[in-house]
Write a protein that holds these residues in place. Structure first.
Motif, PDB file in Angstrom:
ATOM      1  N   GLY A  84      10.264  45.256  -4.435  1.00  0.00           N
ATOM      2  CA  GLY A  84      11.294  44.479  -3.754  1.00  0.00           C
ATOM      3  C   GLY A  84      11.807  45.078  -2.467  1.00  0.00           C
ATOM      4  N   VAL A  85      11.302  46.228  -2.071  1.00  0.00           N
ATOM      5  CA  VAL A  85      11.842  46.873  -0.870  1.00  0.00           C
ATOM      6  C   VAL A  85      10.786  47.293   0.145  1.00  0.00           C
ATOM      7  N   THR A  86       9.520  47.004  -0.115  1.00  0.00           N
ATOM      8  CA  THR A  86       8.484  47.359   0.854  1.00  0.00           C
ATOM      9  C   THR A  86       7.536  46.188   1.078  1.00  0.00           C
ATOM     10  N   PHE A  87       7.000  46.145   2.271  1.00  0.00           N
ATOM     11  CA  PHE A  87       6.011  45.136   2.595  1.00  0.00           C
ATOM     12  C   PHE A  87       4.689  45.501   1.946  1.00  0.00           C
ATOM     13  N   GLN A  88       3.843  44.504   1.728  1.00  0.00           N
ATOM     14  CA  GLN A  88       2.547  44.770   1.121  1.00  0.00           C
ATOM     15  C   GLN A  88       1.384  44.455   2.052  1.00  0.00           C
ATOM     16  N   SER A  89       1.651  44.078   3.299  1.00  0.00           N
ATOM     17  CA  SER A  89       0.575  43.707   4.222  1.00  0.00           C
ATOM     18  C   SER A  89       0.410  44.769   5.306  1.00  0.00           C
ATOM     19  N   ASP A  90      -0.647  45.567   5.145  1.00  0.00           N
ATOM     20  CA  ASP A  90      -0.951  46.544   6.193  1.00  0.00           C
ATOM     21  C   ASP A  90      -1.317  45.845   7.498  1.00  0.00           C
ATOM     22  N   ALA A  91      -1.959  44.685   7.393  1.00  0.00           N
ATOM     23  CA  ALA A  91      -2.348  43.944   8.597  1.00  0.00           C
ATOM     24  C   ALA A  91      -1.112  43.536   9.396  1.00  0.00           C
ATOM     25  N   LEU A  92      -0.046  43.117   8.694  1.00  0.00           N
ATOM     26  CA  LEU A  92       1.202  42.776   9.378  1.00  0.00           C
ATOM     27  C   LEU A  92       1.796  44.018  10.039  1.00  0.00           C
ATOM     28  N   ALA A  93       1.821  45.112   9.313  1.00  0.00           N
ATOM     29  CA  ALA A  93       2.351  46.361   9.873  1.00  0.00           C
ATOM     30  C   ALA A  93       1.587  46.749  11.137  1.00  0.00           C
ATOM     31  N   HIS A  94       0.275  46.671  11.096  1.00  0.00           N
ATOM     32  CA  HIS A  94      -0.545  47.035  12.267  1.00  0.00           C
ATOM     33  C   HIS A  94      -0.324  46.059  13.419  1.00  0.00           C
ATOM     34  N   ALA A  95      -0.185  44.773  13.112  1.00  0.00           N
ATOM     35  CA  ALA A  95       0.053  43.777  14.159  1.00  0.00           C
ATOM     36  C   ALA A  95       1.370  44.040  14.886  1.00  0.00           C
ATOM     37  N   LEU A  96       2.339  44.605  14.154  1.00  0.00           N
ATOM     38  CA  LEU A  96       3.643  44.905  14.752  1.00  0.00           C
ATOM     39  C   LEU A  96       3.724  46.341  15.262  1.00  0.00           C
ATOM     40  N   LYS A  97       2.554  47.015  15.322  1.00  0.00           N
ATOM     41  CA  LYS A  97       2.426  48.348  15.905  1.00  0.00           C
ATOM     42  C   LYS A  97       3.050  49.450  15.047  1.00  0.00           C
ATOM     43  N   PHE A  98       2.971  49.282  13.724  1.00  0.00           N
ATOM     44  CA  PHE A  98       3.389  50.320  12.785  1.00  0.00           C
ATOM     45  C   PHE A  98       2.144  50.871  12.109  1.00  0.00           C
ATOM     46  N   ARG A  99       2.210  52.131  11.700  1.00  0.00           N
ATOM     47  CA  ARG A  99       1.042  52.753  11.088  1.00  0.00           C
ATOM     48  C   ARG A  99       0.797  52.276   9.661  1.00  0.00           C
ATOM     49  N   SER A 100       1.877  51.913   8.962  1.00  0.00           N
ATOM     50  CA  SER A 100       1.715  51.528   7.564  1.00  0.00           C
ATOM     51  C   SER A 100       2.825  50.566   7.141  1.00  0.00           C
ATOM     52  N   CYS A 101       2.638  50.004   5.967  1.00  0.00           N
ATOM     53  CA  CYS A 101       3.675  49.137   5.397  1.00  0.00           C
ATOM     54  C   CYS A 101       4.970  49.908   5.185  1.00  0.00           C
ATOM     55  N   ASP A 102       4.827  51.161   4.767  1.00  0.00           N
ATOM     56  CA  ASP A 102       6.020  51.980   4.534  1.00  0.00           C
ATOM     57  C   ASP A 102       6.818  52.185   5.817  1.00  0.00           C
ATOM     58  N   ASP A 103       6.130  52.425   6.930  1.00  0.00           N
ATOM     59  CA  ASP A 103       6.816  52.603   8.217  1.00  0.00           C
ATOM     60  C   ASP A 103       7.518  51.311   8.646  1.00  0.00           C
ATOM     61  N   LEU A 104       6.843  50.174   8.475  1.00  0.00           N
ATOM     62  CA  LEU A 104       7.442  48.885   8.807  1.00  0.00           C
ATOM     63  C   LEU A 104       8.650  48.612   7.920  1.00  0.00           C
ATOM     64  N   SER A 105       8.518  48.882   6.634  1.00  0.00           N
ATOM     65  CA  SER A 105       9.604  48.660   5.686  1.00  0.00           C
ATOM     66  C   SER A 105      10.819  49.511   6.039  1.00  0.00           C
ATOM     67  N   ALA A 106      10.588  50.758   6.385  1.00  0.00           N
ATOM     68  CA  ALA A 106      11.690  51.655   6.753  1.00  0.00           C
ATOM     69  C   ALA A 106      12.393  51.169   8.007  1.00  0.00           C
ATOM     70  N   ALA A 107      11.620  50.728   8.995  1.00  0.00           N
ATOM     71  CA  ALA A 107      12.228  50.217  10.239  1.00  0.00           C
ATOM     72  C   ALA A 107      13.052  48.977   9.962  1.00  0.00           C
ATOM     73  N   CYS A 108      12.549  48.094   9.125  1.00  0.00           N
ATOM     74  CA  CYS A 108      13.257  46.849   8.818  1.00  0.00           C
ATOM     75  C   CYS A 108      14.497  47.111   7.978  1.00  0.00           C
TER      76      CYS A 108
END
Length: 168
Positions: free
Chosen positions: A140-164
């Motif tokens: 419930g607290v992290t993204f599961q799409s690495d492709a989305l993370a990469h499209a938004l210029k993040f290295r991983s889902c965890d990095d995107l989740s932390a930023a959000c």
């Protein structure tokens, strides 16, 4: 249909006195229109139009004005009280942070949705906290799409989740 537990702000729900309440709060605090506009990150002409009632502020603009005036949003938009309370209660929702990250990366809603494997409508609803979607993993607290993370210029889902998560 929007999730009843998540807020949905609508500009059309603002009453005609929101501009007057902004002006009254500004004058009461002794702030000039230019000072308040600068603090809220908007143009003085925009603030003048809002105060006169010629323009309805966007949700983000109204939040920025409330923050600059150091008053609760509810004091400016009284009919949003329940929605604002629900927004605070759902402050861990990643949608608004995802929207901010997407805009900062210059990625369109359609392209981000394609990367995430969802429709633009689903992604838009998620960004507006109208749904908990398949974008989130079972924790419930992290993204599961690495492709989305990469499209938004993040290295991983965890990095995107932390930023959000840092949005609020």
């Amino acid at each position: 249909m929007p999730n009843k537990h998540l807020p949905h702000f609508a500009r059309r729900q603002l009453d005609d006195d929101v501009g007057r309440r902004i002006r009254d709060a500004r004058v009461l605090q002794g702030k000039s229109r230019n000072d308040l506009a600068a603090a809220a990150g908007i143009k003085p002409r925009t603030l003048a139009r809002i105060e006169r009632g010629d323009q309805t502020p966007r949700v983000e603009t109204l939040r920025a004005i409330a923050a600059a005036l150091e008053v609760p949003l509810e004091s400016l938009a009284a009919n949003w009280t329940d929605d604002e309370r629900r927004r605070r209660d759902n402050s861990d929702h990643l949608g608004p942070g995802l929207r901010q990250a997407r805009l900062k990366a210059g990625v369109t809603l359609a392209n981000a949705a394609a990367a995430a494997g969802v429709s633009p409508t689903t992604l838009s609803r998620f960004e507006r906290m109208q749904t908990d979607s398949l974008l989130i993993s079972t924790d419930g607290v992290t993204f599961q799409s690495d492709a989305l993370a990469h499209a938004l210029k993040f290295r991983s889902c965890d990095d995107l989740s932390a930023a959000c998560a840092d949005f609020y």
